[in-house]
Design an enzyme around this catalytic site. Structure first.
Site, PDB file in Angstrom:
ATOM      1  N   TYR A  34      32.597  46.217  46.545  1.00  0.00           N
ATOM      2  CA  TYR A  34      33.642  45.404  47.179  1.00  0.00           C
ATOM      3  C   TYR A  34      33.849  45.829  48.633  1.00  0.00           C
ATOM      4  O   TYR A  34      33.825  45.006  49.555  1.00  0.00           O
ATOM      5  CB  TYR A  34      34.947  45.537  46.394  1.00  0.00           C
ATOM      6  CG  TYR A  34      36.066  44.689  46.941  1.00  0.00           C
ATOM      7  CD1 TYR A  34      36.027  43.308  46.840  1.00  0.00           C
ATOM      8  CD2 TYR A  34      37.164  45.275  47.573  1.00  0.00           C
ATOM      9  CE1 TYR A  34      37.042  42.521  47.353  1.00  0.00           C
ATOM     10  CE2 TYR A  34      38.190  44.498  48.087  1.00  0.00           C
ATOM     11  CZ  TYR A  34      38.129  43.124  47.979  1.00  0.00           C
ATOM     12  OH  TYR A  34      39.135  42.357  48.488  1.00  0.00           O
ATOM     13  N   GLU A  36      31.960  47.616  50.713  1.00  0.00           N
ATOM     14  CA  GLU A  36      30.830  47.412  51.624  1.00  0.00           C
ATOM     15  C   GLU A  36      30.552  45.927  51.847  1.00  0.00           C
ATOM     16  O   GLU A  36      30.116  45.529  52.937  1.00  0.00           O
ATOM     17  CB  GLU A  36      29.586  48.135  51.119  1.00  0.00           C
ATOM     18  CG  GLU A  36      29.742  49.650  51.020  1.00  0.00           C
ATOM     19  CD  GLU A  36      29.906  50.372  52.357  1.00  0.00           C
ATOM     20  OE1 GLU A  36      30.061  49.717  53.410  1.00  0.00           O
ATOM     21  OE2 GLU A  36      29.891  51.618  52.350  1.00  0.00           O
ATOM     22  N   LYS A  38      32.817  43.597  52.018  1.00  0.00           N
ATOM     23  CA  LYS A  38      33.794  43.150  53.015  1.00  0.00           C
ATOM     24  C   LYS A  38      33.433  43.693  54.393  1.00  0.00           C
ATOM     25  O   LYS A  38      33.598  42.999  55.410  1.00  0.00           O
ATOM     26  CB  LYS A  38      35.197  43.585  52.607  1.00  0.00           C
ATOM     27  CG  LYS A  38      35.747  42.831  51.400  1.00  0.00           C
ATOM     28  CD  LYS A  38      36.087  41.387  51.744  1.00  0.00           C
ATOM     29  CE  LYS A  38      36.849  40.714  50.611  1.00  0.00           C
ATOM     30  NZ  LYS A  38      37.290  39.358  50.959  1.00  0.00           N
ATOM     31  N   ASN A  63      47.740  44.968  50.628  1.00  0.00           N
ATOM     32  CA  ASN A  63      48.239  44.581  49.290  1.00  0.00           C
ATOM     33  C   ASN A  63      49.322  43.511  49.376  1.00  0.00           C
ATOM     34  O   ASN A  63      50.312  43.683  50.080  1.00  0.00           O
ATOM     35  CB  ASN A  63      48.798  45.809  48.561  1.00  0.00           C
ATOM     36  CG  ASN A  63      47.727  46.844  48.268  1.00  0.00           C
ATOM     37  OD1 ASN A  63      47.175  47.435  49.195  1.00  0.00           O
ATOM     38  ND2 ASN A  63      47.413  47.040  47.009  1.00  0.00           N
ATOM     39  N   ARG A  75      46.285  43.924  38.739  1.00  0.00           N
ATOM     40  CA  ARG A  75      46.811  44.710  39.855  1.00  0.00           C
ATOM     41  C   ARG A  75      48.220  45.212  39.541  1.00  0.00           C
ATOM     42  O   ARG A  75      48.859  44.784  38.578  1.00  0.00           O
ATOM     43  CB  ARG A  75      46.764  43.884  41.141  1.00  0.00           C
ATOM     44  CG  ARG A  75      45.359  43.922  41.750  1.00  0.00           C
ATOM     45  CD  ARG A  75      45.218  43.028  42.937  1.00  0.00           C
ATOM     46  NE  ARG A  75      45.176  41.641  42.534  1.00  0.00           N
ATOM     47  CZ  ARG A  75      45.101  40.621  43.389  1.00  0.00           C
ATOM     48  NH1 ARG A  75      45.077  40.862  44.673  1.00  0.00           N
ATOM     49  NH2 ARG A  75      45.059  39.382  42.955  1.00  0.00           N
ATOM     50  N   ASN A  79      50.914  43.567  36.804  1.00  0.00           N
ATOM     51  CA  ASN A  79      50.887  44.404  35.589  1.00  0.00           C
ATOM     52  C   ASN A  79      52.283  44.907  35.256  1.00  0.00           C
ATOM     53  O   ASN A  79      52.763  44.754  34.126  1.00  0.00           O
ATOM     54  CB  ASN A  79      49.995  45.640  35.804  1.00  0.00           C
ATOM     55  CG  ASN A  79      48.573  45.417  35.319  1.00  0.00           C
ATOM     56  OD1 ASN A  79      48.176  44.293  35.041  1.00  0.00           O
ATOM     57  ND2 ASN A  79      47.812  46.492  35.229  1.00  0.00           N
ATOM     58  N   PRO A 161      42.347  54.821  46.431  1.00  0.00           N
ATOM     59  CA  PRO A 161      42.885  55.373  47.680  1.00  0.00           C
ATOM     60  C   PRO A 161      44.242  56.048  47.471  1.00  0.00           C
ATOM     61  O   PRO A 161      45.087  55.515  46.754  1.00  0.00           O
ATOM     62  CB  PRO A 161      42.996  54.138  48.591  1.00  0.00           C
ATOM     63  CG  PRO A 161      41.968  53.191  48.060  1.00  0.00           C
ATOM     64  CD  PRO A 161      41.975  53.403  46.577  1.00  0.00           C
TER      65      PRO A 161
HETATM   66  N1  UDP Z   1      48.029  50.913  39.432  1.00  0.00           N
HETATM   67  C1  UDP Z   1      48.743  51.523  38.417  1.00  0.00           C
HETATM   68  N2  UDP Z   1      48.937  50.833  37.253  1.00  0.00           N
HETATM   69  C2  UDP Z   1      48.468  49.561  37.068  1.00  0.00           C
HETATM   70  C3  UDP Z   1      47.743  48.931  38.119  1.00  0.00           C
HETATM   71  C4  UDP Z   1      47.543  49.647  39.300  1.00  0.00           C
HETATM   72  O1  UDP Z   1      49.195  52.679  38.543  1.00  0.00           O
HETATM   73  O2  UDP Z   1      48.705  49.001  35.973  1.00  0.00           O
HETATM   74  C5  UDP Z   1      47.842  51.657  40.703  1.00  0.00           C
HETATM   75  C6  UDP Z   1      46.390  51.780  41.156  1.00  0.00           C
HETATM   76  O3  UDP Z   1      45.776  52.932  40.586  1.00  0.00           O
HETATM   77  C7  UDP Z   1      46.567  51.896  42.666  1.00  0.00           C
HETATM   78  C8  UDP Z   1      47.824  51.067  42.953  1.00  0.00           C
HETATM   79  O4  UDP Z   1      48.500  50.930  41.704  1.00  0.00           O
HETATM   80  O5  UDP Z   1      46.821  53.224  43.033  1.00  0.00           O
HETATM   81  C9  UDP Z   1      47.525  49.672  43.502  1.00  0.00           C
HETATM   82  O6  UDP Z   1      46.558  49.076  42.661  1.00  0.00           O
HETATM   83  P1  UDP Z   1      46.075  47.579  42.854  1.00  0.00           P
HETATM   84  O7  UDP Z   1      44.947  47.349  41.893  1.00  0.00           O
HETATM   85  O8  UDP Z   1      47.237  46.663  42.797  1.00  0.00           O
HETATM   86  O9  UDP Z   1      45.531  47.519  44.352  1.00  0.00           O
HETATM   87  P2  UDP Z   1      44.486  48.435  45.172  1.00  0.00           P
HETATM   88  O10 UDP Z   1      44.185  49.700  44.423  1.00  0.00           O
HETATM   89  O11 UDP Z   1      43.310  47.561  45.339  1.00  0.00           O
HETATM   90  O12 UDP Z   1      45.202  48.737  46.423  1.00  0.00           O
END
Ligand code: UDP
Length: 205
Positions: A34, A36, A38, A63, A75, A79, A161
């Site tokens: 994803y 790379e 982008k 986000n 996400r 969630n 991250p």
């Molecule tokens: N996350 C979490 N529980 C969930 C979904 C996501 O703790 O049910 C955490 C995930 O590990 C990350 C953050 O929330 O640290 C944001 O995740 P998301 O997938 O929304 O976006 P991205 O990681 O792409 O920024």
């Protein structure tokens, strides 16, 4: 206009992330395809701009959340809202100390429109610079829904991250843009939609 992403910064070593930061991406990690892809999309966009004179824009979207996300989107915000409303545990990956800066969708759209109407061909971050830990987001959603769901810890995905926050100086200066919707207001609107609209959509309404 190419819809790029804060993921181009990978697991950033510079905080907050300004557009000049070249990022810290693991090309062979689980998010590598994803990230790379982008980064390549940005590279080819600039090549077309420079070599062929194509009029281009690059928006780096941080986000974003809002109504009309799928409850099983996976996400963080959909969630947590889905889990809180259905009384199931909120799944915190890792210890929940990792941070994200979450923007409401209306702010993103305004930023995208302003960028499109501008003459800026360099990448522009569009995101809300207010930063929360994942645990804080879960607790806010529990409070705003009045849910008694517990928090449940699950393993942190690889290369997740640790921190993310946009430096929006460029968007402020060039587009006169900054986010207007705070997390409390945006989350309430999103929760209301999940509580009503999501159920109707699932039923085919
Ligand atoms: N996350 C979490 N529980 C969930 C979904 C996501 O703790 O049910 C955490 C995930 O590990 C990350 C953050 O929330 O640290 C944001 O995740 P998301 O997938 O929304 O976006 P991205 O990681 O792409 O920024």
């Amino acid at each position: 206009m190419v819809a790029s992403t804060s993921e181009v910064y990978g697991d950033p070593l510079v905080h907050p992330q300004h557009e000049g930061y070249l990022g810290n991406v693991n090309p062979v990690g689980t998010r590598g395809v994803y990230d790379e892809a982008k980064r390549y999309a940005e590279a080819i966009t600039m090549a077309y701009h420079r070599h062929h004179g194509v009029d281009t824009r690059i928006v780096r979207i941080f986000n974003t959340y809002g109504p009309h996300m799928r409850p099983d989107d996976g996400r963080m915000i959909p969630n947590f809202i889905h889990q809180a409303l259905s009384g199931s545990p909120l799944t915190i990956y890792g210890d929940g100390s990792q941070t994200r800066s979450v923007q409401y969708v209306d702010d993103l759209i305004e930023g995208v429109l302003r960028l499109m109407r501008s003459a800026e061909t360099r990448p522009v971050n569009i995101g809300n610079p207010v930063e929360y830990t994942v645990r804080e987001v879960a607790e806010a959603i529990l409070r705003l829904t009045g849910s008694e769901s517990p928090l449940a810890h699950e393993p942190l995905p690889a290369d997740d991250p640790k921190q993310r926050r946009p430096d929006i100086t460029r968007a402020r200066e060039i587009l006169g843009w900054e986010p207007k919707v705070g997390a409390e207001e945006g989350l309430k609107t999103t929760i209301d939609w999940f509580a009503g609209g999501a159920a109707k959509t699932a039923a085919g309404g």
